[in-house]
Design a protein around this motif. Structure first.
Motif, PDB file in Angstrom:
ATOM      1  N   PHE A   1      -3.952  -7.602   8.341  1.00 42.66           N
ATOM      2  CA  PHE A   1      -2.838  -8.488   8.665  1.00 42.66           C
ATOM      3  C   PHE A   1      -1.696  -8.293   7.672  1.00 42.66           C
ATOM      4  CE2 PHE A   1      -0.574 -12.521   8.707  1.00 42.66           C
ATOM      5  CZ  PHE A   1      -0.391 -12.688  10.060  1.00 42.66           C
ATOM      6  N   VAL A   2      -2.051  -8.243   6.383  1.00 38.76           N
ATOM      7  CA  VAL A   2      -1.007  -8.057   5.371  1.00 38.76           C
ATOM      8  C   VAL A   2      -0.355  -6.685   5.540  1.00 38.76           C
ATOM      9  CG1 VAL A   2      -0.531  -7.922   2.905  1.00 38.76           C
ATOM     10  CG2 VAL A   2      -2.095  -9.652   3.779  1.00 38.76           C
ATOM     11  N   GLY A   3      -1.171  -5.674   5.859  1.00 33.07           N
ATOM     12  CA  GLY A   3      -0.604  -4.347   6.102  1.00 33.07           C
ATOM     13  C   GLY A   3       0.405  -4.389   7.238  1.00 33.07           C
ATOM     14  N   THR A   4       0.049  -5.091   8.311  1.00 27.11           N
ATOM     15  CA  THR A   4       0.964  -5.219   9.443  1.00 27.11           C
ATOM     16  C   THR A   4       2.238  -5.953   9.034  1.00 27.11           C
ATOM     17  OG1 THR A   4      -0.699  -5.087  11.167  1.00 27.11           O
ATOM     18  CG2 THR A   4       1.235  -6.387  11.657  1.00 27.11           C
ATOM     19  N   VAL A   5       2.077  -7.022   8.232  1.00 29.87           N
ATOM     20  CA  VAL A   5       3.261  -7.787   7.799  1.00 29.87           C
ATOM     21  C   VAL A   5       4.208  -6.889   6.999  1.00 29.87           C
ATOM     22  CG1 VAL A   5       4.057  -9.649   6.305  1.00 29.87           C
ATOM     23  CG2 VAL A   5       2.162 -10.026   7.875  1.00 29.87           C
ATOM     24  N   TRP A   6       3.644  -6.084   6.106  1.00 33.71           N
ATOM     25  CA  TRP A   6       4.503  -5.162   5.336  1.00 33.71           C
ATOM     26  C   TRP A   6       5.290  -4.249   6.267  1.00 33.71           C
ATOM     27  CZ3 TRP A   6       6.144  -6.130   0.878  1.00 33.71           C
ATOM     28  CH2 TRP A   6       5.333  -6.601  -0.154  1.00 33.71           C
ATOM     29  N   MET A   7       4.574  -3.693   7.243  1.00 36.29           N
ATOM     30  CA  MET A   7       5.250  -2.740   8.139  1.00 36.29           C
ATOM     31  C   MET A   7       6.331  -3.428   8.949  1.00 36.29           C
ATOM     32  SD  MET A   7       2.480  -0.032   9.447  1.00 36.29           S
ATOM     33  CE  MET A   7       1.276  -1.136  10.034  1.00 36.29           C
ATOM     34  N   MET A   8       6.043  -4.645   9.408  1.00 38.98           N
ATOM     35  CA  MET A   8       7.036  -5.338  10.218  1.00 38.98           C
ATOM     36  C   MET A   8       8.264  -5.687   9.370  1.00 38.98           C
ATOM     37  SD  MET A   8       5.920  -5.191  13.121  1.00 38.98           S
ATOM     38  CE  MET A   8       4.803  -3.843  12.875  1.00 38.98           C
ATOM     39  N   LEU A   9       8.020  -6.031   8.096  1.00 42.94           N
ATOM     40  CA  LEU A   9       9.164  -6.306   7.212  1.00 42.94           C
ATOM     41  C   LEU A   9      10.041  -5.068   7.103  1.00 42.94           C
ATOM     42  CD1 LEU A   9       7.743  -8.435   4.268  1.00 42.94           C
ATOM     43  CD2 LEU A   9       9.427  -9.082   5.991  1.00 42.94           C
ATOM     44  N   ILE A  10       9.392  -3.923   6.906  1.00 43.18           N
ATOM     45  CA  ILE A  10      10.174  -2.685   6.778  1.00 43.18           C
ATOM     46  C   ILE A  10      10.934  -2.417   8.069  1.00 43.18           C
ATOM     47  CG2 ILE A  10       9.960  -0.181   6.535  1.00 43.18           C
ATOM     48  CD1 ILE A  10       7.540  -0.825   4.661  1.00 43.18           C
TER      49      ILE A  10
ATOM     50  N   ALA B   1      -0.108   4.468   3.647  1.00 39.01           N
ATOM     51  CA  ALA B   1       0.635   3.348   3.084  1.00 39.01           C
ATOM     52  C   ALA B   1       1.537   2.704   4.128  1.00 39.01           C
ATOM     53  CB  ALA B   1       1.479   3.824   1.910  1.00 39.01           C
ATOM     54  N   PRO B   2       1.715   1.369   4.045  1.00 42.11           N
ATOM     55  CA  PRO B   2       2.586   0.686   5.012  1.00 42.11           C
ATOM     56  C   PRO B   2       4.009   1.229   4.999  1.00 42.11           C
ATOM     57  CG  PRO B   2       1.327  -0.900   3.764  1.00 42.11           C
ATOM     58  CD  PRO B   2       1.045   0.437   3.147  1.00 42.11           C
ATOM     59  N   ILE B   3       4.464   1.801   3.873  1.00 42.17           N
ATOM     60  CA  ILE B   3       5.843   2.282   3.850  1.00 42.17           C
ATOM     61  C   ILE B   3       6.036   3.379   4.893  1.00 42.17           C
ATOM     62  CG2 ILE B   3       5.312   3.868   1.925  1.00 42.17           C
ATOM     63  CD1 ILE B   3       8.638   2.402   1.885  1.00 42.17           C
ATOM     64  N   VAL B   4       5.059   4.276   5.001  1.00 39.08           N
ATOM     65  CA  VAL B   4       5.175   5.365   5.973  1.00 39.08           C
ATOM     66  C   VAL B   4       5.052   4.809   7.388  1.00 39.08           C
ATOM     67  CG1 VAL B   4       4.252   7.564   6.719  1.00 39.08           C
ATOM     68  CG2 VAL B   4       4.225   6.968   4.307  1.00 39.08           C
TER      69      VAL B   4
ATOM     70  N   PHE C   1     -10.758   3.474   5.799  1.00 39.07           N
ATOM     71  CA  PHE C   1     -11.372   2.185   5.532  1.00 39.07           C
ATOM     72  C   PHE C   1     -10.773   1.620   4.242  1.00 39.07           C
ATOM     73  CE2 PHE C   1     -14.718   0.031   3.086  1.00 39.07           C
ATOM     74  CZ  PHE C   1     -14.848  -1.092   3.846  1.00 39.07           C
ATOM     75  N   VAL C   2     -10.153   0.462   4.326  1.00 42.32           N
ATOM     76  CA  VAL C   2      -9.511  -0.138   3.156  1.00 42.32           C
ATOM     77  C   VAL C   2     -10.067  -1.538   2.970  1.00 42.32           C
ATOM     78  CG1 VAL C   2      -7.341  -0.845   2.132  1.00 42.32           C
ATOM     79  CG2 VAL C   2      -7.405   1.147   3.614  1.00 42.32           C
ATOM     80  N   ALA C   3     -10.699  -1.759   1.831  1.00 35.41           N
ATOM     81  CA  ALA C   3     -11.326  -3.056   1.612  1.00 35.41           C
ATOM     82  C   ALA C   3     -10.558  -3.870   0.590  1.00 35.41           C
ATOM     83  CB  ALA C   3     -12.773  -2.869   1.178  1.00 35.41           C
ATOM     84  N   SER C   4      -9.226  -3.812   0.660  1.00 31.66           N
ATOM     85  CA  SER C   4      -8.455  -4.637  -0.261  1.00 31.66           C
ATOM     86  C   SER C   4      -7.161  -5.033   0.423  1.00 31.66           C
ATOM     87  CB  SER C   4      -8.159  -3.867  -1.540  1.00 31.66           C
ATOM     88  OG  SER C   4      -7.424  -2.711  -1.210  1.00 31.66           O
ATOM     89  N   VAL C   5      -6.534  -6.058  -0.123  1.00 31.88           N
ATOM     90  CA  VAL C   5      -5.258  -6.492   0.425  1.00 31.88           C
ATOM     91  C   VAL C   5      -4.165  -5.640  -0.209  1.00 31.88           C
ATOM     92  CG1 VAL C   5      -3.626  -8.392   0.548  1.00 31.88           C
ATOM     93  CG2 VAL C   5      -6.068  -8.827   0.785  1.00 31.88           C
ATOM     94  N   PRO C   6      -3.316  -4.984   0.596  1.00 30.69           N
ATOM     95  CA  PRO C   6      -2.244  -4.173  -0.003  1.00 30.69           C
ATOM     96  C   PRO C   6      -1.185  -5.084  -0.636  1.00 30.69           C
ATOM     97  CG  PRO C   6      -2.020  -4.248   2.377  1.00 30.69           C
ATOM     98  CD  PRO C   6      -3.290  -4.954   2.058  1.00 30.69           C
ATOM     99  N   LEU C   7      -1.042  -4.952  -1.966  1.00 31.14           N
ATOM    100  CA  LEU C   7      -0.113  -5.852  -2.652  1.00 31.14           C
ATOM    101  C   LEU C   7       1.318  -5.356  -2.570  1.00 31.14           C
ATOM    102  CD1 LEU C   7      -2.327  -6.747  -5.723  1.00 31.14           C
ATOM    103  CD2 LEU C   7      -1.845  -8.125  -3.686  1.00 31.14           C
ATOM    104  N   THR C   8       1.499  -4.037  -2.421  1.00 32.98           N
ATOM    105  CA  THR C   8       2.845  -3.492  -2.240  1.00 32.98           C
ATOM    106  C   THR C   8       2.810  -2.568  -1.027  1.00 32.98           C
ATOM    107  OG1 THR C   8       2.566  -1.421  -3.427  1.00 32.98           O
ATOM    108  CG2 THR C   8       3.030  -3.373  -4.759  1.00 32.98           C
TER     109      THR C   8
ATOM    110  N   ASP D   1       0.636   0.675  -1.319  1.00 32.35           N
ATOM    111  CA  ASP D   1      -0.819   0.689  -1.416  1.00 32.35           C
ATOM    112  C   ASP D   1      -1.429   1.156  -0.104  1.00 32.35           C
ATOM    113  OD1 ASP D   1      -0.576  -0.318  -3.909  1.00 32.35           O
ATOM    114  OD2 ASP D   1      -0.859  -2.413  -3.312  1.00 32.35           O
ATOM    115  N   GLN D   2      -2.687   1.585  -0.219  1.00 32.51           N
ATOM    116  CA  GLN D   2      -3.422   1.933   0.999  1.00 32.51           C
ATOM    117  C   GLN D   2      -3.594   0.697   1.863  1.00 32.51           C
ATOM    118  OE1 GLN D   2      -6.936   4.238   0.886  1.00 32.51           O
ATOM    119  NE2 GLN D   2      -5.523   5.935   0.797  1.00 32.51           N
ATOM    120  N   ALA D   3      -3.449   0.866   3.132  1.00 34.32           N
ATOM    121  CA  ALA D   3      -3.582  -0.289   4.009  1.00 34.32           C
ATOM    122  C   ALA D   3      -3.937   0.171   5.400  1.00 34.32           C
ATOM    123  CB  ALA D   3      -2.282  -1.080   4.055  1.00 34.32           C
ATOM    124  N   THR D   4      -4.306  -0.799   6.223  1.00 37.75           N
ATOM    125  CA  THR D   4      -4.455  -0.526   7.635  1.00 37.75           C
ATOM    126  C   THR D   4      -3.647  -1.591   8.372  1.00 37.75           C
ATOM    127  OG1 THR D   4      -6.051  -0.175   9.365  1.00 37.75           O
ATOM    128  CG2 THR D   4      -6.616  -1.807   7.747  1.00 37.75           C
ATOM    129  N   ALA D   5      -3.735  -1.619   9.684  1.00 37.37           N
ATOM    130  CA  ALA D   5      -2.924  -2.572  10.439  1.00 37.37           C
ATOM    131  C   ALA D   5      -3.788  -3.224  11.505  1.00 37.37           C
ATOM    132  CB  ALA D   5      -1.741  -1.854  11.085  1.00 37.37           C
TER     133      ALA D   5
END
Lengths: 454, 278, 458
Positions: free
Chosen positions: A235-244, A306-309, A390-397, A400-404
């Motif tokens: 969810f956080v990964g998706t939020v980052w991407m949507m912000l971008i 990464a969510p940036i990409v 597989f990412v078992a952490s919340v992407p803080l920036t 970071d590695q993330a999924t969506a």
């Protein structure tokens, strides 16, 4: 004269007769055609209904989780470890830190499974016969970590008994909810017969109870402990991407639309851009994924997964939607408003930015939300830029590695423990659809509000 | 060019000579309308129209735009049925038969009352197929030869055959505006209607094409009952034997065309004809 | 952290520059009797733009070339005797270790003295260059600020200058769309050409066997025949069209010609909901519900249907495309002028005769265009086929069997793996190029047809 009159009358009657003869057939054709149309509508709406009912029916059970209420005893017999170091006993902070790290390592080396097993046995009826391996399959594997962390946080628990809630394992949950056929033989069951009997006993005596599965919202994905796998990281990964997407696609898209609609001279160049934008809107999303893999990752060396990409790729995908919608809105602005502004001595730029753009704000806002909602559900391009790791952490920036969310759905539907993950996938879909419906609802609400005010 | 100009002149003369008021009034009544009202949603467009339409003559409806003349015309073959929210009241009878009777089939009615529209609207098919379409859906032709005959005779009656006989298979949309309108008239004739409604048939045409159509209308009068809506008083005077003046959804005055134009009874009619309202 | 400092300082520079231009302009206003060309905001923006451009140019240059410079410097820190013993991989590892030391994270294992020294040196180098570049940028920005401010007087056409810059910025934004296309074409073409250095284009385009050897090496790459994938793609697309076109078209006809307004108000958005559902959801639906249902139905009538097959994927994809077909057709039907319908009604045609004989033929070009757009969408669809088509890249024509498509194979060959060194991953780009060319061709033809159709009735 009368003769001709009567012949024309006769011809006319003849014609009427013939028309009447065909009427029944023609009206039947009309009814059939109309029925086909109605059938198509019913079919299309039926598909919508079927899909939603199916997903909800499958997903709702996943929103309950089975909890084990255990009385955990921190038995000194099982936990043979030195007392935790205290700061006062050491000369320097460094020495204390070293000692305390060593103590924590010692604690981690203890066999916490024994503690879990002891508390499970304590809760079980007296006459149960079950071996250690089997009884441990009832609790989720991360139970021991939770209990250990309680002890690390408060070493004075040694020798005490504490009430603790831990998750039942995924297989136990399957058994309890009936996700697995209870009549299957031992060979096809994932839990042994004694373990299944004990689970039923636990349900009977209240050790196991069901509650709302907050873990779906508060936990990150987990492979070792599937029952605790949640959506937070995705969810956080998706939020980052949507912000971008919002930060990049909206200004660029609106600016491009304004340029093409208001400033660009009609030339081959703008024709080219126009054709190009229309085609970009129809390029398959997976091709954008290829672009991301080749340009952003392989050429520009942006971090993989990464969510940036992901955000950049989705931005490029969303741009045409926003440009086309904004241009439509700009075309809809009445020429009277433009002429009034120009007549007041405003420059072209002033006219556009002070008068035309504000009027189109509701449409641009709606287009943005719809574009973002579309990007939200996009899966294929993200797979190509490594977001299915597989990412078992919340992407803080965003680096970071993330999924969506949609990728998490893809990953979960592929999990081997189908009985447990099929409902959980459906639950994840419900969350994704809920977010999208919410976004669309907001878009409709805002548009009606803003248009009323305008 | 000379020939066309001559035609125009001739047309006017022939129309003038045909205008015999007593002849007109002796004709039997084909259509009667009584207290016809039309509502579009909450808005009332027609207020109780009552009029008689004589057989095999041209009746024209005139009046300023928005006066309800087209709306009334569309009531006569129930074209208003296709407009959402339109409600028609009162009675219209064709040969004594109520056309709004629920047992009457609107498909059959429209085969008996044809219509020609303001803007030429040939179907995106060949010239032949345009004319053949009506007979085909109604099953009027027994054979291909039958159909050929209907098409040719309809085109002839519409005065178009000589111009298009070599290109019957070319698209109807390729014709000039005036030719397209005559094609639409041929298309309407092909079904063999008794009444032809014309909704400002010349408003999209140039003066020469208009003259040709007017001449055609005058010829068709021999065999058909024609009702024409026009915004041009000159046209009404040229082609029609009976004229009705509409204003703001009311039928203000009706009568023999010559009387209406030379000696209107009503003040509003007089104002309109003198160009004071419009 | 550094990015935040830079952004903060740039914002300060922006604010100062705007303020200084604005206040100077206000000064002009108080000197009475002068006719000032532009309003103070424009003078402020004018100075701000002048100040930002050089600062941004310097920072941009550093962002572009700084990495290379730092790397060169790092390499120069490695003692020559060690340097000679390193191969390319070793050198990269060494650079990474020095970088890690410089950033203060530390490295695993023993760290020789020279490495520690190099780390320290790199640390001060990075510090120095960062501060240096930043100061340089600020000084350049400040100088430009002062120059621009000095140019402000009553006659300065600040508004026109600012508007020119705004125009340029807008132009740049619209160029992003072009750049995206260029980026797509360039990356697809270059990587596909690299693929063709491994596999002959003939073997790719006309090969009938798809069997990449993912662990293979030179001489043993496996087979990369496109045909099984193309046939699978076309089969699924055809099934999808068989579902979507009749249902979508009839739904559009019913909604636009027959449905009472209340029904239309409800049904139209409901069908459009289908269009907003992510494809992964359709994929899941196909996999867990439609597939097993079709298999059971097949068993009932004695047909052997796989749960994951071309049929499953095609039907669900068809469902997904229904709203696409119906809303495009609806648009097109509404473009047909009312007078044509009236013409048919006036002849006594029934409503369905009018629709079938007049409306549809008139709308045919537009509907064909919509159909082609739908085909292009079906060909490029990925997630439904990934989940529900069964991934069996075998050349066969039975829709009840699993198939594979172009998109599925792209995903299989290219999931996050970015060392594009062998044909195993590069083939993804050759497939992508094929897909892009097909869909682009369909789109161009479709958009052309639809445009011609619209012009016909305008």
């Amino acid at each position: 004269m009368t003769d001709t009159l009567s012949t024309t009358r006769q011809a006319s009657l003849d014609r009427t007769q013939r028309i009447r003869a065909g009427l029944r057939r023609r009206h039947l054709g009309e009814t059939i055609f109309r029925g086909l149309g109605l059938a198509a509508i019913v079919l299309a709406l039926g598909f919508v209904a079927l899909l939603f009912v199916d997903v909800v029916r499958k997903g709702v059970p996943a929103f309950t989780q089975s909890n084990l209420h255990l009385a955990v005893t921190f038995d000194p017999e099982l936990l043979k470890v030195d007392p935790a170091p205290v700061r006062d006993a050491f000369a320097s902070q460094a020495e204390y830190t070293a000692a305390s790290l060593k103590w924590q390592r010692d604690v981690a080396m203890l066999n916490w499974n024994k503690v879990v097993e002891a508390s499970l046995r304590a809760a079980a009826p007296a006459d149960v016969e079950i071996d250690s391996r089997q009884i441990l399959t009832i609790a989720e594997t991360d139970a021991r970590h939770d209990i250990r962390e309680m002890f690390v946080a408060d070493p004075s628990l040694l020798g005490q008994t504490v009430e603790v809630d831990v998750l039942a394992s995924a297989n136990a949950a399957n058994w309890i909810k009936g996700n697995i056929d209870r009549s299957l033989g031992d060979a096809q069951q994932q839990l042994s017969a004694p373990a299944r009997a004990l689970i039923d006993a636990f349900v009977e005596n209240g050790t196991i109870s069901n509650g709302f599965a907050w873990s779906i919202f508060t936990n990150v994905d987990s492979r070792a402990a599937p029952a605790s796998a949640g959506l937070l990281g995705a969810f956080v990964g998706t939020v980052w991407m949507m912000l971008i997407v919002i930060i990049l696609a909206v200004p660029i898209g609106v600016a491009a639309a304004v340029y093409l609609e208001e400033f660009a001279p009609r030339s081959r160049w703008t024709d080219l851009i126009e054709v190009n934008i229309n085609n970009l809107a129809a390029v398959p999303s997976i091709v954008f994924g290829l672009l991301g893999a080749a340009v952003f990752i392989n050429y520009l060396h942006l971090p993989i997964s990464a969510p940036i990409v992901g955000g950049l790729v989705l931005t490029l995908m969303t741009l045409p939607t926003i440009i086309i919608a904004t241009r439509g809105a700009l075309q809809g602005v009445s020429p009277a408003l433009r002429q009034a502004a120009l007549g007041m001595g405003a420059s072209r730029t002033q006219m556009v930015f002070h008068h035309v753009l504000p009027v189109t704000f509701p449409s641009i806002l709606t287009a943005t939300i719809i574009g973002v909602a579309q990007a939200l559900g996009e899966t294929a391009p993200l797979l190509l830029i490594g977001m299915k790791a597989f990412v078992a952490s919340v992407p803080l920036t965003p680096l970071d590695q993330a999924t969506a969310l949609p990728v998490q759905i893809y990953l979960w539907q592929g999990n081997e423990n189908r009985n447990f993950f099929e409902p959980r996938t459906a639950a994840a879909i419900m969350v994704l659809l809920a977010v999208m419906i919410l976004l669309n609802g907001v878009a409709i609400y805002l548009r009606s509000r803003l248009e009323k005010r305008a | 060019m000379d020939m066309v100009a001559g035609k125009v002149k001739m047309t006017q003369q022939s129309v003038k000579s045909a205008m015999n008021p007593t002849d007109m009034l002796e004709r039997p009544i084909r259509l009667t309308a009584r207290d016809v009202t039309v509502h579009y949603g909450a808005k009332q467009a027609l207020h109780g129209i009552s009029i008689d339409i004589p057989d095999r003559a041209v009746t024209s409806f005139i009046g300023p735009s928005g006066c309800g003349k087209s709306t009334f015309l569309r009531c006569i073959n129930r074209m208003n049925d296709t407009i959402e929210g339109a409600k028609v009241g009162g009675t219209i009878k064709l040969d004594g038969e109520d056309i709004y009777d629920p047992s009457l089939d609107v498909v059959e009615l429209r085969a008996r009352i044809g219509m020609v529209f303001q803007k030429p609207n040939p179907f995106p098919k060949s010239i032949y197929e345009n004319v053949a379409y009506g007979p085909r859906i109604h099953g009027l032709a027994r054979s291909k030869a039958d159909m050929d005959e209907i098409v040719v005779s309809s085109l002839r009656k519409a005065g178009l055959f000589e111009e298009v006989k070599d290109r019957l298979n070319e698209p109807g949309t390729g014709l000039s505006g005036g030719q397209q309108q005559r094609l639409c008239i041929a298309r309407a004739i092909a079904v063999g209607p008794e009444v032809i409604l014309m909704d400002e048939p010349c408003s999209a045409l140039d003066p020469i094409a208009t003259a040709i159509i007017e001449e055609l209308i005058d010829e068709l009068r021999e065999n058909y009952t024609i009702v024409i809506v026009t915004h041009s008083m000159q046209q009404a005077a040229r082609v029609s034997q009976k004229t009705a003046f509409f204003h703001l959804g009311n039928l203000i005055e009706e009568g023999v065309t010559e009387d209406i134009f030379t000696n209107p009874v009503n003040k509003q009619t007089q104002d309109y004809i003198m160009g004071r309202i419009g | 952290m550094n990015a935040l400092i830079v952004a903060g300082l740039l914002l300060v520079l922006l604010g100062v520059a705007y303020q200084s231009g604005w206040s100077r302009s206000r000064g002009l206003v108080t000197a009475d009797g002068v006719n000032i060309h532009s309003r103070p905001q424009y003078h402020g923006s004018f100075v701000a733009i002048w100040a930002m451009v050089p600062a941004l140019v310097i920072l941009g240059l550093w962002a572009w070339f700084g990495g290379g410079l730092t790397r060169d410097y790092t390499v120069s820190l490695i003692p020559t005797d060690i340097m000679t013993s390193l191969d390319q991989v070793g050198l990269n590892a060494a650079i990474a270790r020095i970088g890690a030391l410089a950033s203060g994270y530390g490295v695993t294992g023993e760290s020789p003295a020279w490495e520690q020294a190099a780390g320290g040196a790199l640390r001060s180098f990075q510090m120095l260059t960062f501060v240096g570049v930043l100061v340089l940028a600020l000084v350049a920005g400040g100088a430009a600020l002062i120059y621009a401010r000095s140019r402000i007087d009553a006659r300065l056409r600040a508004r026109n200058a600012v508007e020119r810059v705004v125009n340029l910025a807008l132009l740049a934004c619209s160029a992003v769309a072009i750049l995206t296309t260029v980026g797509i074409v360039a990356s697809l073409v270059t990587e596909a050409f690299r693929f063709f250095t491994f596999i002959h284009p003939f073997d790719f385009f006309f090969g009938t066997v798809w069997n990449p050897n993912n662990a293979g090496s030179a001489g043993n790459w496996g087979s990369y025949g496109l045909l099984p994938l193309l046939v699978g793609t076309l089969m699924i697309t055809a099934i999808a069209m068989l579902v979507a076109v009749p249902v979508g078209l009839m739904a559009a006809i019913y909604l636009s010609q027959y449905a009472p307004p209340q029904l239309r108000a409800v049904a139209k958005p409901m069908i459009e909901i289908l269009a907003g559902i992510p494809t992964i959801v359709f994929g899941f639906f196909a996999l867990v519900t439609v597939g097993p249902f079709l298999r059971d139905m097949g068993n009932l009538v004695g047909l052997s249907i796989n749960a994951t097959s071309a049929l499953t994927a095609g039907i669900v994809m068809g469902i997904m495309i229904i709203p696409f077909v119906s809303s495009l057709s609806d648009d097109i039907l509404n473009q047909v002028p009312r007078t044509l319908r009236d013409g048919a009604y006036g002849l006594g045609a029934t409503q369905s005769e009018t629709i079938r004989n007049v409306l549809l033929p008139a709308a045919l070009p537009g509907i064909v265009g919509a159909f082609l757009l739908a085909v292009s969408r079906a060909i490029g669809e990925t997630m439904i086929v990934v989940l529900a088509a069964g991934n069996a890249p075998v050349l066969r024509g039975n829709p009840f069997e699993p198939v594979a498509t172009i998109t599925v194979s792209i995903v299989n060959q290219l999931t996050g793996d970015t060392d594009f060194t062998g044909p195993q991953s590069l083939v993804g780009f050759a497939l992508g190029l094929t897909l892009f060319v097909i869909t682009l061709g369909l789109n161009i033809v479709a958009l052309y047809i639809v445009r011609r159709f619209r012009e016909q009735y305008e």
